[in-house]
Design a protein around this motif. Structure first.
Motif, short mmCIF file in Angstrom:
data_model
loop_
_atom_site.label_atom_id
_atom_site.label_comp_id
_atom_site.label_asym_id
_atom_site.label_seq_id
_atom_site.Cartn_x
_atom_site.Cartn_y
_atom_site.Cartn_z
N LEU A 130 40.38 36.89 4.90
CA LEU A 130 39.39 37.12 5.96
C LEU A 130 38.47 35.91 6.11
O LEU A 130 38.18 35.47 7.23
N GLU A 132 39.11 32.80 5.33
CA GLU A 132 39.86 31.68 5.91
C GLU A 132 40.10 31.89 7.41
O GLU A 132 40.10 30.94 8.18
N THR A 133 40.28 33.14 7.80
CA THR A 133 40.45 33.43 9.22
C THR A 133 39.17 33.07 9.97
O THR A 133 39.22 32.42 11.03
N ALA A 134 38.03 33.47 9.39
CA ALA A 134 36.75 33.14 10.03
C ALA A 134 36.57 31.62 10.09
O ALA A 134 36.18 31.07 11.14
N LEU A 135 36.91 30.93 8.99
CA LEU A 135 36.79 29.46 8.97
C LEU A 135 37.71 28.84 10.02
O LEU A 135 37.35 27.91 10.73
N SER A 136 38.94 29.40 10.12
CA SER A 136 39.92 28.84 11.04
C SER A 136 39.50 29.00 12.50
O SER A 136 39.99 28.32 13.37
N LEU A 137 38.56 29.93 12.74
CA LEU A 137 38.10 30.13 14.11
C LEU A 137 36.78 29.41 14.38
O LEU A 137 36.16 29.60 15.41
N GLY A 138 36.36 28.59 13.41
CA GLY A 138 35.20 27.73 13.66
C GLY A 138 33.94 28.14 12.93
O GLY A 138 32.89 27.55 13.15
N ALA A 139 34.02 29.15 12.06
CA ALA A 139 32.81 29.56 11.34
C ALA A 139 32.49 28.60 10.21
O ALA A 139 33.40 27.96 9.67
N GLY A 140 31.22 28.51 9.84
CA GLY A 140 30.82 27.73 8.68
C GLY A 140 31.04 28.60 7.44
O GLY A 140 31.36 29.79 7.57
N ARG A 141 30.83 28.02 6.25
CA ARG A 141 31.07 28.75 5.00
C ARG A 141 30.25 30.05 4.93
O ARG A 141 30.75 31.11 4.61
N THR A 143 28.72 31.76 7.34
CA THR A 143 29.10 32.74 8.37
C THR A 143 30.39 33.44 7.95
O THR A 143 30.54 34.64 8.17
N LYS A 147 30.84 37.36 7.36
CA LYS A 147 31.85 38.10 8.12
C LYS A 147 32.71 38.95 7.18
O LYS A 147 33.00 40.11 7.48
N MET B 73 30.80 20.49 10.14
CA MET B 73 30.37 21.61 10.97
C MET B 73 30.39 21.25 12.44
O MET B 73 30.71 22.07 13.28
N LEU B 103 30.61 33.50 18.34
CA LEU B 103 30.23 32.53 17.32
C LEU B 103 29.76 31.23 17.97
O LEU B 103 28.87 30.54 17.47
#
Lengths: 231, 348
Positions: A130, A132-141, A143, A147, B73, B103
Motif C-alpha cells: 500500500l 509503495e502504491t501511494a509512493l508510485s502515485l506521487g505521495a511523499g513518505r 503521506t 495513507k 519530492m 494529492l
C-alpha cells in the motif's frame, strides 16, 4: 446460595435504579481508561508504524520484546509509575501521585506494547504494498504512511479497543498510583476490591456486572468490526 | 528527459544493478527487456523513486531526484509507476482514480471531469461506483492503469502491465497504452519480455543481463543489429553460433559462412530466423550461404512455424508460414537446403 441470589437481586436494583456512586465510578473508569488508550494510541500507533516501515539492526529483537510485554504484570507498571511520580521520584514535583492522571499514565504505559505490536501486525498484511502504491502515485513518505494507516483504520480501531479492554479491567495500577480515593480515583476494579474486602457482596456483584458489561460491549464491537465477518 | 546515471543497487550484499546509464527522451516509449531476474523491476523502482539506489542518480530534466529528499519530492509527482501486481486502495473504482488527483490539489470538479474522461477511455464507466473488492483481475488491472494515467505524468513507468492479463485484455491494454502515449507524448518506460509488445509499442529500448545494460538504442536496432550474442539470442534471432572469422568468411563447425565486413579471429555470428530460407533443391535461391541439411523438428502454433534443420552438426532455425511448410511437404527427416544472404549475418 440464597444469600448470593439476594445479593444479585440487590445488585440489579442498584444498576436499574441509577445508584449515583456506581454511575460516577463507571463514568470515571471510562474516562481514565479512554484517556489512557487515546494517549497511548497517539504515540504508539506511529511507533508500530515506525517499527514496521523502518529497518535497523535488532528490529526482530525489538519486535519480540514488544510482544513479550503484552502480558506485563499491572503491578509492575504500577510500581514503576509509583516510583516515578512519588514525592522523591523524578516526576514527584508534578504532584501526580494518587490522581486520575497517574492512573491514566500507568494504563497508557500498560497498553503501549499492545498498541505497538498490534499496529505492527496489522501493517504486515499488505502495508508495504500500500505504501509503495501511494509512493508510485506521487505521495511523499509521510503521506504514504498516513495513507496506509487510513487504509488499515478498521484493524487499528480493533487494536485500540483491545487496548481499552485491557486498560479498563486492570486493577494493580489503579490501586498503587490512584490510591482508591472515594469520588476521585476510585474505579470499578478498585471498588470491587474494596467491596469484597468489606463484605459488601451486592455492591461487588453490581460493580462486577457493570465491568463485565463494559468488557462485553468491547467484544461485541470487535466482533462487528471483524473484516472476516463483514465479508 | 529522464536520465539514469551510473545506477547501482545492492540487495542482501549482492549487486543486482551494476553501473546502469540510460537516457529517455521526451516522447519516447522505452522498453526494458531481459530475462527474469535481470533487474528490470529493480531499475524501474529506482527510476520511479520508490527505492533509493546504492549509487548513482536519477535526473529529470537535469534535476537530481532521490527518494526522501526535497528535490525528489519536487519531481516525484511527475513520475508515476504501475506495478506488475497493482494494489487498489479500499473504496470504489472512482475513489481510487481520484486519489492521486486530490494529492496534487486538483479541484473536485476538475478531478471529477478527468476521472470521467479516463473511465470512459478505458471502458470503466459502468464500474465507477463499484467497490474494488468485487472487481475481477482484469478490472483491477484496468483500474490501476486508469489511476496512473489520469495523473498525466511526464514519466509513466509500467512494470509488465499485461503479464497477468488474458490474451484479449492484453491486446486491449497494449492498444490503450499505445493510444495514450501517442496522445500525450510523455516518456513511457515499460518492462516486458514480450517481443510483440516491445516492437509494437517501443521506440527505444534496452536489453538487460545480470543487472547490466547489454545493449540500448532504437528498438529496431536492438532487433536488427544486436551487438552481442546474448542480445541476439534474447531478441529471438534464433541462430547464434560461435565462429572463427578469416578472409570475409566465418567458420562454424565445418561450414563456411559468408558475412559482411572483414572481421578476423574468434567471435559470434547470428542469423535472424526470418532470413533463413528453406528449399528442396540447391538452385532455387541465389543466396550466398547455402547448405544441405535434414529437418530435425517442426514446432509452433498458429500460422508461424519454427523449423530446425541440422546442417553438418549446425542447427539452423527457420521461421516459416504453416502454408509454406505444407507446400514443401516438410517433415522431420526430410532433406532440404538452408540458405540466407550474407548481408543478413550479424557478427559480434
Amino acid at each position: 446460595m440464597k444469600d448470593l441470589a439476594e445479593a444479585a437481586r440487590l445488585a440489579l436494583k442498584m444498576i436499574t435504579s441509577g445508584d449515583p456512586v456506581l454511575y460516577a465510578t463507571t463514568l470515571r473508569t471510562l474516562l481514565i481508561s479512554a484517556t489512557a488508550t487515546a494517549l497511548s494510541s497517539l504515540f504508539f500507533i506511529p511507533a508500530g508504524a515506525f517499527l514496521y516501515f523502518s529497518s535497523f539492526p535488532g528490529k526482530k529483537l525489538v519486535t519480540e520484546v514488544v510482544r513479550t510485554l503484552y502480558g506485563i504484570p499491572t503491578v509492575l507498571v504500577g510500581m514503576l509509575v509509583f516510583l516515578a511520580v512519588s514525592r522523591t521520584g523524578p516526576l514527584g514535583n508534578l504532584g501526580l501521585l494518587f490522581t486520575p492522571a497517574a492512573i491514566a499514565i500507568g494504563e497508557a504505559i500498560l497498553v503501549a506494547p499492545i498498541i505497538t505490536g498490534l499496529t505492527f501486525s496489522a501493517l504486515r498484511t499488505g502495508g508495504h504494498e500500500l505504501a509503495e502504491t501511494a509512493l508510485s502515485l506521487g505521495a511523499g513518505r509521510w503521506t504514504a504512511v498516513l495513507k496506509v494507516l487510513s487504509e488499515k483504520r478498521q484493524v487499528l480501531l480493533t487494536t485500540v479497543l483491545v487496548a481499552f479492554g485491557r486498560a479498563v479491567s486492570e486493577v494493580g495500577i489503579a490501586v498503587m498510583v490512584g490510591g482508591n480515593i472515594a469520588g476521585y480515583t476510585r474505579t470499578l476494579t478498585t471498588s470491587i476490591v474494596l467491596a469484597v474486602g468489606k463484605g459488601e457482596v451486592a455492591r461487588s456483584i453490581a460493580l462486577g456486572m457493570v465491568l463485565l458489561l463494559l468488557a462485553l460491549s468491547v467484544n461485541v464491537t470487535l466482533t462487528f468490526l471483524d473484516p472476516e465477518r463483514n465479508r | 528527459m529522464l536520465r539514469l546515471e551510473d545506477i547501482e543497487q545492492v540487495k542482501n550484499g549482492v549487486r543486482i544493478i551494476r553501473g546502469v546509464n540510460l537516457e529517455m527522451k521526451p516522447g519516447s516509449f522505452f522498453i526494458l527487456m531481459g530475462p527474469t531476474g535481470c533487474g528490470k523491476t529493480t531499475l524501474l523502482r529506482i527510476a520511479g523513486l520508490i527505492d533509493r539506489p546504492a549509487r548513482g542518480r536519477v535526473l529529470l530534466d537535469g534535476v537530481p531526484a532521490s527518494p526522501g529528499k526535497r528535490s525528489g519530492m519536487r519531481v516525484r509527482r511527475d513520475v508515476v509507476t504501475l506495478f506488475q501486481n497493482p494494489v487498489l486502495f479500499g473504496g470504489t473504482v472512482r475513489s481510487n482514480i481520484e486519489w492521486g488527483l486530490k494529492l496534487r490539489g486538483v479541484k473536485t470538479r476538475e478531478a471529477g471531469r478527468r476521472t470521467d474522461e479516463i473511465l470512459d477511455t478505458l471502458n470503466l464507466s459502468h464500474l465507477s461506483l463499484r467497490n474494488v473488492s468485487t472487481l475481477s483481475g482484469g478490472e483491477i488491472q484496468r483500474t490501476a492503469l486508469a489511476r496512473a494515467l489520469v495523473l498525466k505524468p511526464r514519466i509513466l513507468l509500467l512494470d509488465e502491465p499485461t503479464t497477468s492479463a488474458d490474451p484479449e485484455l492484453r491486446k486491449e491494454l497494449v492498444r490503450e497504452i499505445s493510444g495514450l502515449h501517442r496522445k500525450w507524448g510523455a516518456i513511457f518506460v515499460m518492462a516486458t519480455h514480450d517481443f510483440t509488445e516491445a516492437l509494437s509499442l517501443g521506440t527505444h529500448g534496452a536489453v538487460m543481463k545480470d543487472g547490466r545494460v547489454e545493449q540500448a538504442g532504437a528498438i529496431d536496432d536492438l532487433f536488427r543489429k544486436p551487438e552481442s550474442p546474448f542480445t541476439a539470442a534474447f531478441v529471438g534471432l534464433g541462430n547464434v553460433f560461435k565462429a572463427k572469422f578469416s578472409g570475409g568468411k566465418a567458420m562454424v563447425n565445418t561450414l563456411y559462412i559468408h558475412h559482411p565486413g572483414d572481421r578476423e579471429g574468434s567471435g559470434y555470428l547470428a542469423v535472424p530466423k526470418e532470413s533463413v530460407t528453406i528449399s528442396l533443391n540447391k538452385n532455387s535461391t541465389s543466396e550466398r550461404n547455402r547448405f544441405p541439411g535434414r529437418v530435425v523438428s517442426i514446432t509452433g502454433n498458429g500460422s508461424l512455424m519454427n523449423l530446425e534443420v541440422d546442417c553438418a552438426g549446425v542447427l539452423f532455425v527457420s521461421s516459416l508460414t504453416e502454408a509454406a511448410t505444407k507446400e514443401l511437404a516438410l517433415e522431420p527427416g526430410r532433406e532440404v537446403w538452408v540458405s540466407f544472404k550474407a548481408s543478413s549475418v550479424r557478427t559480434f
